[in-house]
Design a protein around this motif. Structure first.
Motif, PDB file in Angstrom:
ATOM      1  N   SER A 169      -8.960  -9.072  -3.418  1.00 46.44           N
ATOM      2  CA  SER A 169      -8.885  -9.632  -2.063  1.00 46.44           C
ATOM      3  C   SER A 169     -10.240 -10.095  -1.557  1.00 46.44           C
ATOM      4  CB  SER A 169      -8.280  -8.613  -1.094  1.00 46.44           C
ATOM      5  OG  SER A 169      -9.184  -7.547  -0.819  1.00 46.44           O
ATOM      6  N   VAL A 172     -11.265 -13.497  -3.958  1.00 46.33           N
ATOM      7  CA  VAL A 172     -10.557 -14.776  -3.833  1.00 46.33           C
ATOM      8  C   VAL A 172     -11.020 -15.624  -2.652  1.00 46.33           C
ATOM      9  CG1 VAL A 172      -8.490 -14.114  -5.106  1.00 46.33           C
ATOM     10  CG2 VAL A 172      -8.612 -13.665  -2.645  1.00 46.33           C
ATOM     11  N   ALA A 175     -13.522 -20.222  -4.635  1.00 49.51           N
ATOM     12  CA  ALA A 175     -12.598 -21.006  -5.454  1.00 49.51           C
ATOM     13  C   ALA A 175     -12.618 -20.583  -6.918  1.00 49.51           C
ATOM     14  CB  ALA A 175     -12.953 -22.491  -5.332  1.00 49.51           C
ATOM     15  N   ARG A 178     -10.279 -17.715  -7.399  1.00 54.58           N
ATOM     16  CA  ARG A 178      -8.870 -18.102  -7.322  1.00 54.58           C
ATOM     17  C   ARG A 178      -8.421 -18.763  -8.619  1.00 54.58           C
ATOM     18  NH1 ARG A 178     -10.754 -19.532  -2.117  1.00 54.58           N
ATOM     19  NH2 ARG A 178     -10.777 -21.774  -2.537  1.00 54.58           N
ATOM     20  N   ILE A 208      -3.817 -11.591  -0.444  1.00 57.47           N
ATOM     21  CA  ILE A 208      -4.373 -12.317  -1.592  1.00 57.47           C
ATOM     22  C   ILE A 208      -3.599 -13.616  -1.817  1.00 57.47           C
ATOM     23  CG2 ILE A 208      -4.748 -12.276  -4.087  1.00 57.47           C
ATOM     24  CD1 ILE A 208      -5.007  -9.186  -3.828  1.00 57.47           C
ATOM     25  N   GLN A 211      -4.419 -16.300   0.656  1.00 60.27           N
ATOM     26  CA  GLN A 211      -5.701 -16.945   0.386  1.00 60.27           C
ATOM     27  C   GLN A 211      -5.599 -17.922  -0.790  1.00 60.27           C
ATOM     28  OE1 GLN A 211      -8.008 -13.051   0.420  1.00 60.27           O
ATOM     29  NE2 GLN A 211      -9.526 -14.409   1.287  1.00 60.27           N
ATOM     30  N   VAL A 212      -4.841 -17.537  -1.799  1.00 62.49           N
ATOM     31  CA  VAL A 212      -4.680 -18.391  -2.971  1.00 62.49           C
ATOM     32  C   VAL A 212      -3.932 -19.675  -2.611  1.00 62.49           C
ATOM     33  CG1 VAL A 212      -3.499 -18.565  -5.214  1.00 62.49           C
ATOM     34  CG2 VAL A 212      -4.812 -16.511  -4.654  1.00 62.49           C
ATOM     35  N   CYS A 213      -2.930 -19.563  -1.753  1.00 62.89           N
ATOM     36  CA  CYS A 213      -2.030 -20.684  -1.479  1.00 62.89           C
ATOM     37  C   CYS A 213      -2.504 -21.624  -0.377  1.00 62.89           C
ATOM     38  CB  CYS A 213      -0.646 -20.158  -1.107  1.00 62.89           C
ATOM     39  SG  CYS A 213       0.237 -19.381  -2.480  1.00 62.89           S
ATOM     40  N   SER A 216      -4.105 -25.006  -1.673  1.00 60.72           N
ATOM     41  CA  SER A 216      -3.690 -25.586  -2.948  1.00 60.72           C
ATOM     42  C   SER A 216      -2.170 -25.670  -3.067  1.00 60.72           C
ATOM     43  CB  SER A 216      -4.246 -24.763  -4.116  1.00 60.72           C
ATOM     44  OG  SER A 216      -3.696 -25.211  -5.339  1.00 60.72           O
ATOM     45  N   TYR A 219      -1.047 -24.204  -6.514  1.00 64.39           N
ATOM     46  CA  TYR A 219      -0.902 -22.748  -6.552  1.00 64.39           C
ATOM     47  C   TYR A 219       0.331 -22.315  -5.754  1.00 64.39           C
ATOM     48  CZ  TYR A 219      -5.700 -22.592  -8.386  1.00 64.39           C
ATOM     49  OH  TYR A 219      -6.833 -22.762  -9.145  1.00 64.39           O
ATOM     50  N   GLU A 268     -11.917 -26.239  -6.923  1.00 70.30           N
ATOM     51  CA  GLU A 268     -11.155 -25.007  -7.013  1.00 70.30           C
ATOM     52  C   GLU A 268     -11.020 -24.501  -8.442  1.00 70.30           C
ATOM     53  OE1 GLU A 268      -7.395 -25.612  -5.207  1.00 70.30           O
ATOM     54  OE2 GLU A 268      -8.191 -25.696  -3.183  1.00 70.30           O
TER      55      GLU A 268
END
Length: 271
Positions: A169, A172, A175, A178, A208, A211-213, A216, A219, A268
């Motif tokens: 957490s 990420v 980039a 991730r 998490i 943050q990833v999505c 992007s 993702y 990224e």
């Protein structure tokens, strides 16, 4: 050994021992070729570092590099205690970058991967603290941390799911992390945790995934294809207030149209 025990058993002794000038001689012991002496020195420094007033003095007295050396080449106990001592020193903000520059990050990643349970716990907590600094996040990713963290999160018997997820957490935010998380197969592992993990694990993981999505579509598409929406809906109905809010926001993101929004930015995916 006597100094080590005095510092361990009586908190008031920690300041007295430091003020008596013991720190530098103890640091010199960490550099000893005698592994037992080295271990005693590391453990004594760890015990002294439990006192907040001693942390800056220990770091400024030159303890960081010897502790990193013990982390790489000491006995198993010395490695564990060196990781814990570096954690204590990293709680002084100015020491975080210095510890990272000293070469500690790859050694902590190695300990996280191959150490015993206590070593893994100490290494993960130290990495969590150190990776509050961006340059240490990058160092950790380059050292291969994401592969280790994904494996630990996937192993529910490891008792390391929570601690590993907390480190992820923090990472990420950049980039590079991730991209590494996705590359190491982290998405299906995270979705599985949302499905079958504890409430605490689900709450960490939804943060998490969010943050990833967020930036992007690629993702987002991966997460949706792993079947994340049904367990997220369940979490939005039964989790803590924070978990509900994060789950609802993530569901909204995953349900957005995915065409014409763009792909993963070059920044990224460059490690």
């Amino acid at each position: 050994m006597e100094i080590r025990l005095l510092a361990k058993n009586k908190p008031e002794n920690r300041i007295k021992i430091a003020k008596a000038g013991a720190i530098k001689p103890l640091i010199s012991l960490i550099l000893s070729p005698d592994l037992q002496l080295q271990e005693y020195g590391v453990t004594a420094i760890l015990n002294l570092s439990l006192c907040d007033e001693n942390k800056e003095v220990i770091a400024s007295s030159g303890a960081i590099k010897p502790l990193v050396r013990a982390l790489g080449a000491g006995t198993p106990t010395a490695k564990e205690n060196a990781a814990c001592a570096l954690l204590r020193l990293s709680q002084v903000e100015e020491s975080k970058a210095a510890i990272g520059r000293s070469g500690a990050i790859p050694l902590l990643v190695s300990l996280l991967e191959s150490g015993g349970f206590r070593a893994k716990k100490d290494a993960s907590t130290a990495l969590y603290s150190l990776c509050m600094v961006k340059e240490n996040k990058i160092r950790a990713v380059k050292a291969g941390i994401m592969k280790v963290l994904v494996e630990l999160m996937a192993d529910f018997e490891s008792n390391m799911v929570d601690k590993s997820a907390y480190v992820v957490s923090v990472l990420v935010a950049v980039a590079e992390a991730r991209a590494a998380l996705v590359e190491e197969g982290g998405v299906p592992v995270l979705v599985e945790i949302v499905e079958v993990g504890t409430q605490r694990q689900k709450e960490i993981v939804v943060v998490i995934l969010l943050q990833v999505c967020e930036d992007s579509v690629a993702y987002r598409t991966m997460v949706a294809r792993e079947g994340a929406i049904p367990p997220l809906v369940a979490l939005s109905q039964s989790g803590t207030n924070r978990a509900k809010q994060k789950a609802e926001k993530l569901i909204e993101l995953l349900r957005q149209p995915r065409s014409g929004y763009g792909a993963v930015r070059t920044s990224e995916v460059v490690a």
